[in-house]
Every structure is written in structure tokens, then in C-alpha cells.
Design a protein around this motif. Structure first.
Motif: not given
Length: 201
Positions: A171-179
Motif C-alpha cells: 500500500m505504501l509503495n503504491m501510494m509513493s508510486y502515484m505521488t
């Protein structure tokens, strides 16, 4: 002189008995209190809270149409969280993943969090068109629950997602992937590998 002394001793014994009784009651009250606190649902991990004011302890969740309207044309990103009733993994996501402070902070800062309770067949809107909720599930290729989908606010285009439990690291990786906007130049798995390489150097 003997009678006052006997009276004093009896009074002393009564005070001791009364005091012990209070201690016992206090212990029982304390024990009951700890059991009540542990069993009280309000003391467990927070549930999803739709439309509540944004606070540090909770993710601010929107209903679908309200969230999409708020997201559209912004520089933020959307998290579409699809769940259904009688879904054990969905409850795990709500009780465990979405109660982690680091995730709460990241979601409230950069994302519009949208919860879709499936199975109600409400009329929902996507890219200016109205759809039955059942058809929206086809648009987002839902194959199971829970499903978490990430979309770009500027275009409302789906960038990625997962149709199963999503654990904290992903989840954290996916959010940083987006931002970080890495989704514009590489696939998610490539991004995770790139991050791991950077951290190992």
C-alpha cells in the motif's frame, strides 16, 4: 477502663473490615473496568468513517459520487476501495491496514479516499456518464473483494489496483508510486525494484 478499651478494639476491627471490603470492591471494579475496556468495540481499530471531518486518527472517506466530484481535475489521486458485506478480508483491511498512522497520514495528505459498498446497485457516475453500480464493477474489472484501485485525479484514469487484501508495504509503495509520478514512466514492479536498489546502496 476495660469497657472503653474493648469498644476501641471493636471499632478498630470494624474499620479494618470496612476498609478491606472497599479494597475488594475497588479491585473488582478495576477488574471489571479492564475487561469492559478490552471488550468495548470503540477501543478496537477504527472503522471506516464516511464523510467525517479530516482528523489525524482516521482516513476521511467519501461516498463514490462525492469523492469523484472532489477528485476530478485536481492534482490529487483517488483510492477507490470496493468492499461488500460478509467479507472477512474487507474487515481486515478496515480494522488493520486503514488504521496504520503512516497510511492514514499519507492518504489524507495526497489522496481522495472513496469507499464503494457494492451490492446496492446504486446509480454512480464515471467520466460524466451515469452507470448502475453493477456496471461500474465491470469498468474497473472487479474480480473479488476487497479491491483497491488507484486513479489519477486530473484524468480519472485507472493507474493500478489489486483485487485482494493489500498489505502495508504494498500500500505504501503504491501510494509513493502515484505521488512520485513514477507511474508515468515505469511499471509498478519496476518501481518497487528501483526503490529497493536505492535503499540497499
Amino acid at each position: 477502663m476495660k469497657q472503653p478499651l474493648a469498644t476501641f478494639i471493636i471499632l478498630g476491627l470494624l474499620l479494618m473490615i470496612h476498609s478491606c471490603g472497599e479494597s475488594s470492591d475497588t479491585a473488582k471494579t478495576s477488574e471489571q473496568s479492564s475487561v469492559t475496556t478490552a471488550d468495548n468495540p470503540e477501543n478496537r481499530a477504527p472503522k471506516l468513517k464516511i464523510g467525517e471531518p479530516e482528523v489525524r486518527d482516521y482516513i476521511k472517506w467519501y461516498d463514490y459520487d462525492e469523492g469523484i466530484e472532489k477528485l476530478t481535475g485536481t492534482t490529487k489521486y483517488g483510492i477507490l476501495y470496493f468492499d461488500t458485506t460478509d467479507c472477512g478480508p474487507c474487515r481486515w483491511m478496515e480494522d488493520s491496514l486503514f488504521s496504520i498512522p503512516e497510511i492514514i497520514k499519507a492518504v489524507n495528505k495526497d489522496f481522495i479516499a472513496i469507499k464503494v459498498q457494492t451490492g446496492r446497485n446504486d446509480t454512480l457516475h464515471y467520466q460524466g456518464r451515469a452507470f448502475a453500480e453493477s456496471y461500474l464493477r465491470k469498468i474497473f474489472l472487479l474480480s473479488g473483494y476487497p479491491t483497491t484501485i488507484f486513479i489519477e485525479g486530473a484524468t480519472n484514469q485507472m493507474v493500478g489496483g489489486q483485487a485482494s487484501i493489500m498489505y502495508p508495504d504494498r500500500m505504501l509503495n503504491m501510494m509513493s508510486y502515484m505521488t512520485s509520478k513514477a507511474y508515468k514512466s515505469m511499471k509498478f514492479d519496476e518501481y518497487v525494484e528501483f526503490k529497493e536498489e536505492q535503499q540497499s546502496e
